[in-house]
Motif scaffolding. Structure first.
Motif, PDB file in Angstrom:
ATOM      1  N   VAL A  72      45.210  39.835  32.254  1.00 51.89           N
ATOM      2  CA  VAL A  72      43.772  39.677  32.472  1.00 51.89           C
ATOM      3  C   VAL A  72      43.106  41.048  32.529  1.00 51.89           C
ATOM      4  N   TYR A  73      42.031  41.202  31.770  1.00 46.70           N
ATOM      5  CA  TYR A  73      41.253  42.438  31.766  1.00 46.70           C
ATOM      6  C   TYR A  73      40.423  42.515  33.040  1.00 46.70           C
ATOM      7  N   MET A  74      40.573  43.640  33.771  1.00 44.31           N
ATOM      8  CA  MET A  74      39.917  43.789  35.068  1.00 44.31           C
ATOM      9  C   MET A  74      38.906  44.935  35.087  1.00 44.31           C
ATOM     10  N   LYS A  78      37.411  48.457  34.989  1.00 43.04           N
ATOM     11  CA  LYS A  78      37.913  49.807  35.242  1.00 43.04           C
ATOM     12  C   LYS A  78      39.311  49.807  35.845  1.00 43.04           C
ATOM     13  N   LYS A  79      39.744  48.680  36.378  1.00 41.41           N
ATOM     14  CA  LYS A  79      41.093  48.589  36.956  1.00 41.41           C
ATOM     15  C   LYS A  79      42.167  48.401  35.892  1.00 41.41           C
ATOM     16  N   GLY A  80      41.758  48.222  34.649  1.00 40.51           N
ATOM     17  CA  GLY A  80      42.737  48.012  33.593  1.00 40.51           C
ATOM     18  C   GLY A  80      43.110  46.549  33.455  1.00 40.51           C
ATOM     19  N   VAL A  81      44.395  46.248  33.424  1.00 39.90           N
ATOM     20  CA  VAL A  81      44.849  44.865  33.287  1.00 39.90           C
ATOM     21  C   VAL A  81      45.759  44.502  34.449  1.00 39.90           C
ATOM     22  N   GLU A  82      45.787  43.210  34.748  1.00 42.07           N
ATOM     23  CA  GLU A  82      46.662  42.681  35.789  1.00 42.07           C
ATOM     24  C   GLU A  82      47.318  41.404  35.294  1.00 42.07           C
ATOM     25  N   ILE A  83      48.479  41.098  35.838  1.00 37.17           N
ATOM     26  CA  ILE A  83      49.118  39.813  35.587  1.00 37.17           C
ATOM     27  C   ILE A  83      48.634  38.856  36.671  1.00 37.17           C
ATOM     28  N   GLN A  84      48.009  37.773  36.251  1.00 33.59           N
ATOM     29  CA  GLN A  84      47.446  36.814  37.204  1.00 33.59           C
ATOM     30  C   GLN A  84      47.863  35.395  36.840  1.00 33.59           C
ATOM     31  N   ASP A  85      47.825  34.529  37.856  1.00 36.51           N
ATOM     32  CA  ASP A  85      47.940  33.097  37.588  1.00 36.51           C
ATOM     33  C   ASP A  85      46.665  32.655  36.887  1.00 36.51           C
ATOM     34  N   ILE A  86      46.820  31.970  35.771  1.00 38.10           N
ATOM     35  CA  ILE A  86      45.670  31.473  35.017  1.00 38.10           C
ATOM     36  C   ILE A  86      45.835  29.980  34.783  1.00 38.10           C
ATOM     37  N   GLU A  87      44.781  29.348  34.341  1.00 39.93           N
ATOM     38  CA  GLU A  87      44.817  27.906  34.146  1.00 39.93           C
ATOM     39  C   GLU A  87      45.746  27.533  32.995  1.00 39.93           C
ATOM     40  N   TYR A  88      46.506  26.478  33.193  1.00 44.03           N
ATOM     41  CA  TYR A  88      47.342  25.954  32.120  1.00 44.03           C
ATOM     42  C   TYR A  88      46.416  25.417  31.026  1.00 44.03           C
ATOM     43  N   PRO A  89      46.720  25.686  29.754  1.00 42.58           N
ATOM     44  CA  PRO A  89      45.780  25.318  28.684  1.00 42.58           C
ATOM     45  C   PRO A  89      45.614  23.816  28.522  1.00 42.58           C
ATOM     46  N   ASP A  90      44.437  23.451  28.070  1.00 43.90           N
ATOM     47  CA  ASP A  90      44.092  22.063  27.757  1.00 43.90           C
ATOM     48  C   ASP A  90      43.482  22.062  26.358  1.00 43.90           C
ATOM     49  N   LEU A  91      43.366  20.897  25.757  1.00 38.53           N
ATOM     50  CA  LEU A  91      42.812  20.793  24.409  1.00 38.53           C
ATOM     51  C   LEU A  91      41.291  20.718  24.447  1.00 38.53           C
ATOM     52  N   THR A 104      32.034  45.723  25.269  1.00 35.18           N
ATOM     53  CA  THR A 104      31.322  44.978  26.320  1.00 35.18           C
ATOM     54  C   THR A 104      32.138  43.783  26.804  1.00 35.18           C
ATOM     55  N   ALA A 105      33.457  43.867  26.687  1.00 29.51           N
ATOM     56  CA  ALA A 105      34.330  42.779  27.139  1.00 29.51           C
ATOM     57  C   ALA A 105      34.099  42.479  28.625  1.00 29.51           C
ATOM     58  N   PRO A 106      33.990  41.197  29.001  1.00 27.46           N
ATOM     59  CA  PRO A 106      33.764  40.841  30.402  1.00 27.46           C
ATOM     60  C   PRO A 106      35.054  40.875  31.207  1.00 27.46           C
ATOM     61  N   GLU A 107      34.944  41.199  32.476  1.00 30.64           N
ATOM     62  CA  GLU A 107      36.098  41.122  33.361  1.00 30.64           C
ATOM     63  C   GLU A 107      36.572  39.672  33.455  1.00 30.64           C
ATOM     64  N   GLY A 108      37.870  39.513  33.587  1.00 31.69           N
ATOM     65  CA  GLY A 108      38.446  38.181  33.694  1.00 31.69           C
ATOM     66  C   GLY A 108      38.916  37.606  32.377  1.00 31.69           C
ATOM     67  N   VAL A 129      40.634  31.604  24.706  1.00 31.83           N
ATOM     68  CA  VAL A 129      41.548  32.219  25.679  1.00 31.83           C
ATOM     69  C   VAL A 129      42.703  32.911  24.952  1.00 31.83           C
ATOM     70  N   GLY A 130      43.033  34.115  25.405  1.00 34.60           N
ATOM     71  CA  GLY A 130      44.066  34.912  24.763  1.00 34.60           C
ATOM     72  C   GLY A 130      45.469  34.421  25.027  1.00 34.60           C
ATOM     73  N   GLY A 131      46.396  34.973  24.252  1.00 28.33           N
ATOM     74  CA  GLY A 131      47.774  34.502  24.274  1.00 28.33           C
ATOM     75  C   GLY A 131      48.781  35.446  24.883  1.00 28.33           C
ATOM     76  N   GLN A 132      48.341  36.520  25.574  1.00 25.73           N
ATOM     77  CA  GLN A 132      49.299  37.314  26.334  1.00 25.73           C
ATOM     78  C   GLN A 132      49.538  36.564  27.641  1.00 25.73           C
ATOM     79  N   SER A 133      50.262  35.481  27.495  1.00 27.14           N
ATOM     80  CA  SER A 133      50.430  34.520  28.586  1.00 27.14           C
ATOM     81  C   SER A 133      51.676  33.696  28.322  1.00 27.14           C
ATOM     82  N   GLU A 134      51.968  32.799  29.240  1.00 24.65           N
ATOM     83  CA  GLU A 134      53.140  31.939  29.062  1.00 24.65           C
ATOM     84  C   GLU A 134      52.845  30.755  28.147  1.00 24.65           C
ATOM     85  N   TYR A 135      51.601  30.272  28.201  1.00 22.56           N
ATOM     86  CA  TYR A 135      51.193  29.126  27.386  1.00 22.56           C
ATOM     87  C   TYR A 135      49.766  29.364  26.889  1.00 22.56           C
TER      88      TYR A 135
END
Length: 404
Positions: free
Chosen positions: A8-10, A12-25, A68-72, A142-148
């Protein structure tokens, strides 16, 4: 319920590994999602278990605060995975398929898609033509640097690997099909590289290295790679390229003449983009430096492949014009030499199937060329830092530990 984690892009803090929502269609509201895309149903899509997902140089532009990428925003547009759920309207992709995901999101229905210009699909991003996963101004997918991850328009977009077992043996090469290999190939191909061509590639990052290897595949006689980073230049030399260290030399034409006997090449590729730096020791940021340099060293009537990223908004630019993408390009030089410029996102689907065949037949060694390096999802923030520091590696994230 299965969990999900992502990069997740944060801000000025750079990136963090966070729990995110499991994808839906369905595309739900979230960072960067235009109002017109909120609630968009994707029964034509699939859910993937991500097997590999790569850190891209264009991701770094966002992480450096140069967009201009948004945080989160969940990052990641280079995705290879296994299908674990299919939508109601999916006919030909099945559970268990191992697939490559083109980084361009494309509907397959609009005029642009019908003309194979999937990089400027007009139906997936209400704000402008073209879209991508986990990227600024690209529709909020939603990006794919994730588990699903969810992938829409699956029947049209996904490149299925015919032999799953053999594909896993070459997964480090095949993971490059989502973006970097087609992008590098597009740069060389649109520059007109052919049998016997002499080629200059600006930039020895992963895209530049992919362009250099692609130029070799297209039959180039000599490929010269220029960069400011000696470690990356060594990587280019490892598979037969000539190199120019631009931190030590500010006269590119003279260096090319020492290699070729003439101060120009048949074709050139810009694999740097808008964060370019002037040549010579202590060179300052000059967004148009590469564009001007490749016009100078490309022969009259030559072609310039420009897969390097240029943006319409750069809040970190060195001058006010560059903040809105207005650069000091010597266009008159290009006009006088009758150059052809090819710009924009790469239409990955024009190339990925044929490049897959080259990989499976051992004709292409793209993982070796770009120094593919596997890391875990938890190591992704460190990978971003190392990549930003100039590491001569293409970081491949393995979210589920399947490659260890």
């Amino acid at each position: 319920m299965v969990g999900n984690r992502g990069v997740v892009y944060m801000g000025k803090k750079g990136v963090e590994i966070q729990d995110i929502e499991y994808p839906d269609l369905v595309l739900k509201d979230g960072p960067g999602v235009p109002a017109a895309n909120v609630g968009r149903k994707c029964e034509h899509g699939v859910i993937l278990k991500v097997l590999t997902t790569n850190i891209c140089g264009s991701d770094q532009h966002m992480v450096r605060g140069r967009t201009t990428a948004p945080e989160g925003l969940v990052l990641g547009h280079e995705i290879t995975g296994e299908v674990i759920e299919v939508g109601r309207d999916v006919e030909f992709i099945q559970k268990g398929d191992l697939v490559s995901v083109p980084f361009n999101i494309a509907c397959g229905r609009c005029v642009m898609c019908q003309e194979r210009k999937t990089h400027i699909c007009t139906n997936v991003n209400p704000e402008r033509p073209g879209s991508a996963y986990g990227y600024v101004d690209m529709g909020g997918w939603v990006g794919g640097q994730s588990e699903y991850v969810m992938v829409p328009y699956a029947d049209f977009q996904l490149l299925k690997f015919p032999n799953k077992e053999k594909a896993m043996e070459k997964i480090l090469d095949l993971t490059m099909l989502s973006d970097i290999f087609p992008t590098g190939f597009h740069g060389a191909y649109t520059a007109g590289v052919g049998i016997g061509s002499t080629v200059y590639v600006a930039g020895a990052g992963p895209v530049g290295l992919a362009a250099a290897h692609s130029a070799q595949l297209l039959g180039a006689s000599t490929v010269i790679v220029g960069d400011l980073n000696e470690e990356r230049l060594q990587q280019a030399r490892s598979f037969g390229c000539e190199t120019v260290n631009l931190a030590k030399h500010d006269r590119l034409g003279e260096q090319i003449e020492q290699i070729l006997g003439v101060p120009e090449v048949d074709a050139a590729v810009d694999a740097v983009g808008f964060e370019a730096t002037g040549h010579g020791e202590g060179g300052s940021e000059q967004p148009a430096a590469v564009l001007n340099a490749i016009m100078e060293v490309t022969q009259a009537g030559g072609r310039l492949g420009i897969p390097g990223l240029y943006v319409t908004e750069d809040p970190g630019a060195s001058d006010e014009d560059a903040k809105v993408g207005s650069l000091k390009v010597r266009f008159g030089q290009g006009w006088a030499k009758a150059h052809t410029f090819v710009t924009g996102q790469t239409p990955a689907m024009q190339y990925n199937r044929q490049l897959m065949k080259l990989i499976m037949s051992d004709k292409a060694q793209i993982a070796k060329a770009v120094n593919a390096t596997v890391i875990s999802l938890d190591e992704a923030p460190a990978g971003y830092n190392d990549f930003d520091g100039g590491a001569a590696k293409k970081f491949v994230i393995d979210p589920h530990g399947v490659l260890n």
